[in-house]
Structures are given as C-alpha cells and as structure tokens.
Design an enzyme around this catalytic site. Structure first.
Site, PDB file in Angstrom:
ATOM      1  CB  SER A   6      -0.955  -0.031   1.188  1.00  0.00           C
ATOM      2  OG  SER A   6      -1.851   1.049   1.145  1.00  0.00           O
TER       3      SER A   6
ATOM      4  CG  ASP B 290      -2.947  -0.534  -2.305  1.00  0.00           C
ATOM      5  OD1 ASP B 290      -2.968   0.656  -1.944  1.00  0.00           O
ATOM      6  OD2 ASP B 290      -3.512  -1.445  -1.663  1.00  0.00           O
TER       7      ASP B 290
ATOM      8  CG  ASP C 254      -3.343   4.072  -1.428  1.00  0.00           C
ATOM      9  OD1 ASP C 254      -3.867   3.821  -2.536  1.00  0.00           O
ATOM     10  OD2 ASP C 254      -3.629   3.447  -0.387  1.00  0.00           O
TER      11      ASP C 254
END
Length: 469
Positions: free
Chosen positions: A106, A255, A253
């Site tokens: 992430s 991902d 962000d």
C-alpha cells in the site's frame, strides 16, 4: 537465517487484516511460497482457481510467482493477473468468483511488501476469516516442507479492460462538462489504472483532460511516498492543480485503493466531505430504484455532517469502528449501498462491498461535471464543521492518559461511548473528540471536530495537555 528464525520473523508480518513486512527480512520468496500452499489448504481451494497479482514494487513479480508455486503445489490452479491495483483484485474476485491475493504494501516505503487476500466475492481474509491459520500452517511448512499433492496448472488473464468497463458502467461520465484533472499516481498503480478508466487507454475518451503526475510505475517511489494521507505528499499535486488551472486534483496511494481530492484552489477536500457527496448520490440512485431507506456506513472518525446529510436525504446512517474488515462486514450485514472512512477508503455495494478509490473519484468527477460551480463551492456544502485531523501523541501509558481525560470531563454535559477507543460528545452539539490507542505503536490518536475554529482549538488543546502530561 535458519528456517526456524525465518518462520518466527515471518509470523510477525501477519497483521489483523493483511500481511506486511520488510523484503528479505520478514517476507521472502520462501515464506511467500509456504503462504501460497497454506492459503489453499486453509480455505479449501484445491482444484479451484486462485487469482494472483502484484503491484509495481520490485519484489512483487518474484513473490507472485512464489505464491503461485505454493498454491499449485497444493492442487490449486493459479491465474496470474500480472500488474494490478488492490481494487482490481477485488473486482476479479467478485466477477470471477475466485479467491485471490495481491502483493502490495500500500502506502508503506519501498523496502516493504505484503499481501492482501480475498475470498470469492471479494470477502476479505482477515484474522477472523483464516489469516492467522494461514500464518500458522505456513510457518510449519517452512520448517517441515510443503506436502506433495497433485499439482495444479498456471494460466494468465488480464483484467484491466474489464475492470475499466465495469467502473464506467457504474458512473457515466460521458455527459460531463469538460474537466481538466490532475492525477498524482505517486509512481503507484494508479499510473496504470487511470489511463484505462479515465483516459482513452482501453476505452473511448471521456470529456476529461488528464494531466499526469508521476505515472511511471516505480516501487522505489523516487518523487514522494505514495501516501497522500500525509500533507507533504500532496504538495506537488496542489501546485500542479493551480499551475494548470485544473478543475480538480486526485491523489492515489501506492496500490490505488484510496483516493484524495484537491479542489481548484489547491486545497484538500476532506474524505468526510467526499463520503457525504458520494452518499448523497448513492442514496438518490438507490431510492430511484425503489429502496425506502438506503443504508450508508461511516466510521466514528468521519464528520458528523455525514450522518446528518444521510438523514436529511432519507437514508439511514450506521456508525462503525475504524478498519476495512469492520466496514465490509457491516456493509454486508446491513445491505448498505455505500460506506466511507476518514482515511479515504470508500466502499460500494456495487463493487462487492469492497473499497475502490477510482470509483469514488468518478463519483466526485460526475458531481462536479453535472454543474458549473467550482469544486471548492461544491465541497463547502459538505464541510460545515472544522476538524483537527488525526494527531498522534507518543504515550507509553495510554490507559492513564485516557483516564486523565475522563476525569477532566466527568460531570460535564458530555456523552461518552467506547465503540472504538473513547468518544466524548458535547450534548449541545458543539464538539466531539475521539481517543484511540494504536495496537502496534506507543501512540494515542486524537481526532476532534467542532462548530468553529475557536471551539476546536480549545477542545484540542485541553485534551492534548491532559494526554501529554
């Protein structure tokens, strides 16, 4: 490092909702292969398709192959999705009715990687649905080896075009007024998904001029961390929106499952305002389809403007704890049409109760494109209160700090609840604040909201002085 040492360190990377660790230390190809085998065994996936993809981090392709080897060794049939965002995995799990994994950490720095897992229908795999059992069996396989079985077969599938088409079927942007949109992909997966969904990469062009910022897929994050929750990581986008005279800015962000919004003046639009805006649209759509009181989920850190707007528009607001596994569980139990969090995770019933930053962005674009007023004016309707944002205090004895705050407000005209941490709410409606301890760090997190800046400053300072004694 011995297999026993590796097993112990790898187990530490299993969190409540996903797996996240440092590449080469707490997560390696060997540990990932064992996890792939355990994933199949715990979830009973022998003979079934298992979807495997990864983000742009340098280790993701190797880890995806390792996971697939482990899964195939225990009889599953891995379907390799290649480069995907996290919400692409949810889309694939939902439409293909298969369990899967995406390799991503992430918004974490480049030295990290991890796994987000989902069951068929995009139901999350968490500590409540088998994640720790997978951890324990993977640890055993690391020391004892993966048992032999009839191996499954690998195949490949690209889901990007279908994902883009599905999102466009949910929000029609073709009739929007022309908009100039700056998108900061942060060198993350939005650099792949944005051209497909909002551009003309795989589908016909929309009336959107996309100004690309850091679209090169690069898991070393050479420009800034792919964590738009931190204000300093929005500065390039804010400057670009103003410099290009754009109507809106979007920041994703790493991902691409979260999206943050910037208005035409360069100011952030709060995730609570985005939640309220999307909630209004989803309530109207659900009521038009015959639902009497569509349910909207919001966590307890979101602005109270959200439940107020939901009630005004004839919906029913349901308050829940912070965290995607809680939100998704309540979404399913309530049949909710939409859910939002203060961290810019947005969940949609039409997207398998899963979170997708891109679909939320499309709703904001549609709302903006349907009228002539600028985004700053539109967002102002949904931000009637002032908020502190999340303020962390490094406190070793968090319980004692909360006790001091309780003692200070005891006997005042205040309601207190403990749904998640402790929330204090003034009965006259002038302010509220929440204190939540971090489960993994010595932090006590404060979020506060008030009717005006002076009230907010007074409440915030009072609480922080007590907490930091």
């Amino acid at each position: 490092m011995t297999s026993l040492d590796l097993s112990v360190s790898f187990q530490e990377s299993f969190k409540a909702y996903d797996v996240r660790g440092i590449v080469g230390e707490t997560i390696t190809a060997a540990t990932v292969e064992a996890t792939g085998a355990a994933f199949v065994d715990v979830l009973g996936l022998a003979g079934q398709t298992v979807l495997v993809g990864g983000d742009m981090r340098p280790s993701s392709p190797e880890f995806a192959q390792a996971f697939a080897r482990g899964a195939a060794a225990r009889g599953a049939n891995p379907k390799m999705l290649g480069l995907i965002s996290t919400d692409e995995l949810y889309f694939a799990c939902g439409t293909l009715s298969a369990a899967g994994v995406v390799f991503t950490a992430s918004h974490n720095p480049a030295e990290y990687n991890g796994m987000k897992m989902a069951l068929p229908g995009a139901v999350p795999v968490s500590s409540d649905t088998g994640l720790f059992e997978i951890r324990d069996i993977a640890a055993r396989y690391l020391t004892e080896g993966i048992p032999a079985s009839d191996p499954g077969t690998l195949s490949d599938q690209d889901v990007l075009a279908d994902y883009a088409g599905y999102l466009r079927s949910l929000v029609d942007l073709s009739g929007s007024r022309p908009l100039k949109v700056v998108v900061d992909a942060g060198n993350g997966m939005a650099g792949l998904t944005t051209p497909a969904v909002l551009g003309d990469g795989v589908l016909p062009a929309l009336p959107l001029e996309i100004v690309e910022l850091y679209f090169e897929l690069d898991g070393t994050f050479p420009n800034h961390p792919a964590n738009p929750l931190e204000p300093e990581n929005l500065r390039d986008l804010q400057a670009a929106v103003v410099a290009h005279g754009a109507d809106i800015g979007l920041a994703f962000d790493g991902d691409a499952d979260r999206c943050f919004v910037i208005d035409e003046t360069g100011n952030p639009v709060s995730p609570s305002a985005v939640t309220a805006l999307v909630a209004r649209r989803e309530i109207a759509r659900a009521k038009a389809a015959g639902e009497d009181s569509p349910v909207i989920i919001h966590n307890l850190i979101t602005s109270r403007a959200v439940p107020e707007l939901v009630a005004t528009d004839g919906g029913r607001a349901v308050r829940t704890r912070v965290g995607h596994s809680f939100i998704k569980a309540v979404m399913a139990a309530e049949g909710a049409v939409f859910g939002g969090e203060h961290s810019a995770h947005y969940y949609f019933r039409d997207f398998f109760n899963a979170d997708t930053g891109m679909l939320a962005a499309m709703h904001v674009l549609a709302a903006l494109g349907e009228q002539e007023t600028p985004l700053s004016a539109l967002a102002h309707e949904y931000e009637p209160y002032v908020s502190s944002g999340e303020i962390n205090s490094k406190i070793e004895d968090k319980d004692a700090a909360v006790a001091r705050v309780r003692a200070r407000f005891a006997g005042e005209d205040v309601d207190i609840d403990e749904l998640d941490g402790v929330t204090f709410t003034a009965r006259d409606g002038s302010w509220w604040f929440n204190l939540r301890p971090s489960n993994t760090e010595p932090f006590l997190r404060l979020n506060a909201e008030a009717i005006d800046t002076a009230t907010l400053d007074k409440v915030r300072d009072t609480v922080l002085n007590l907490v930091r004694e």
